[in-house]
Design an enzyme around this catalytic site. Structure first.
Site, mmCIF file in Angstrom:
data_model
loop_
_atom_site.group_PDB
_atom_site.id
_atom_site.type_symbol
_atom_site.label_atom_id
_atom_site.label_comp_id
_atom_site.label_asym_id
_atom_site.label_seq_id
_atom_site.Cartn_x
_atom_site.Cartn_y
_atom_site.Cartn_z
ATOM 1 N N GLU A 140 38.410 40.723 43.080
ATOM 2 C CA GLU A 140 39.256 40.553 42.386
ATOM 3 C C GLU A 140 38.813 39.558 40.861
ATOM 4 O O GLU A 140 38.780 39.865 40.015
ATOM 5 C CB GLU A 140 41.338 39.585 42.024
ATOM 6 C CG GLU A 140 41.987 40.897 42.589
ATOM 7 C CD GLU A 140 42.037 40.645 44.012
ATOM 8 O OE1 GLU A 140 43.066 41.088 45.434
ATOM 9 O OE2 GLU A 140 40.682 40.486 45.134
ATOM 10 N N CYS A 189 43.444 34.383 44.276
ATOM 11 C CA CYS A 189 43.410 35.203 43.061
ATOM 12 C C CYS A 189 44.383 35.315 42.495
ATOM 13 O O CYS A 189 44.234 35.931 41.304
ATOM 14 C CB CYS A 189 42.964 36.304 44.101
ATOM 15 S SG CYS A 189 40.728 36.704 44.271
ATOM 16 N N GLU A 230 31.099 38.461 51.179
ATOM 17 C CA GLU A 230 30.470 37.451 51.978
ATOM 18 C C GLU A 230 29.126 36.825 52.274
ATOM 19 O O GLU A 230 28.620 37.272 51.916
ATOM 20 C CB GLU A 230 31.069 37.363 53.585
ATOM 21 C CG GLU A 230 32.679 38.561 52.993
ATOM 22 C CD GLU A 230 33.165 39.203 54.616
ATOM 23 O OE1 GLU A 230 34.843 39.114 54.789
ATOM 24 O OE2 GLU A 230 32.551 38.814 56.088
ATOM 25 N N CYS A 253 44.606 37.059 47.453
ATOM 26 C CA CYS A 253 45.198 35.927 48.141
ATOM 27 C C CYS A 253 46.116 34.701 46.892
ATOM 28 O O CYS A 253 45.611 35.790 45.871
ATOM 29 C CB CYS A 253 43.488 35.408 48.184
ATOM 30 S SG CYS A 253 42.777 34.644 47.534
ATOM 31 N N CYS A 259 35.615 36.884 46.632
ATOM 32 C CA CYS A 259 37.216 38.555 46.489
ATOM 33 C C CYS A 259 36.927 38.854 45.554
ATOM 34 O O CYS A 259 36.304 39.001 44.443
ATOM 35 C CB CYS A 259 38.917 37.490 46.354
ATOM 36 S SG CYS A 259 39.506 36.449 47.599
ATOM 37 N N ASN A 302 34.513 42.461 47.310
ATOM 38 C CA ASN A 302 34.476 41.005 48.233
ATOM 39 C C ASN A 302 33.287 40.600 48.210
ATOM 40 O O ASN A 302 31.955 41.971 49.238
ATOM 41 C CB ASN A 302 35.663 40.769 49.016
ATOM 42 C CG ASN A 302 35.437 42.342 50.293
ATOM 43 O OD1 ASN A 302 35.105 43.394 49.848
ATOM 44 N ND2 ASN A 302 35.276 41.552 51.125
#
Length: 139
Positions: free
Chosen positions: A63, A97, A52, A94, A61, A50
């Site tokens: 994935e 994903c 940010e 999530c 993310c 991930n």
């Protein structure tokens, strides 16, 4: 004799890729580090973490990063994927994903939810995203 569900065999290479990726995540805002690693039916492996940014929660993310690397290499099918995060709760993909994994999965794709000690739960695509909408729905 009752057939017991078979425990998934851990792919140590993918597990270690996910663990290494989690350690490289850039999460200065959430402090929630996630790594992912996947393998295609051709045996090619890809990883992601991930990432940010200051416009948090906008980011990428783990994935999604692994899937993007897979597509960039010309692959389009996920055989299995390892998703690793920290904490007591399962760190499942999530919603976004889940749909991204679904786009490149088959009914046999296995999603392994891990922590740094090992696999905590393995789900099929149908278990992860029941009644999903996929490319075949558009045809």
């Amino acid at each position: 004799m009752v057939n017991e569900p078979k425990e998934p065999t851990m792919n140590m290479s993918l597990f270690e890729m996910a663990k290494s990726s989690m350690g490289k995540a850039y999460a200065p805002y959430s402090k929630f580090f996630v790594g992912a690693a996947l393998v295609t039916p051709n045996g090619k492996t890809f990883a992601g973490c991930n990432v940010e940014n200051a416009a948090y929660p906008e980011g990428v993310c783990a994935e999604a990063g692994a899937i993007s690397a897979m597509v960039l290499d010309g692959e389009t099918k996920i055989q299995e994927i390892y998703v690793m995060g920290q904490g007591d709760a399962l760190v499942t993909p999530c919603g976004g994903c889940r749909q991204k994994i679904r786009e490149f999965s088959t009914p046999d794709t296995q999603i392994h939810v891990c922590d740094s000690e090992g696999i905590r739960k393995t789900l099929s695509m149908e278990e992860l995203l029941p009644f999903s909408f996929g490319p075949e729905n558009l045809g």
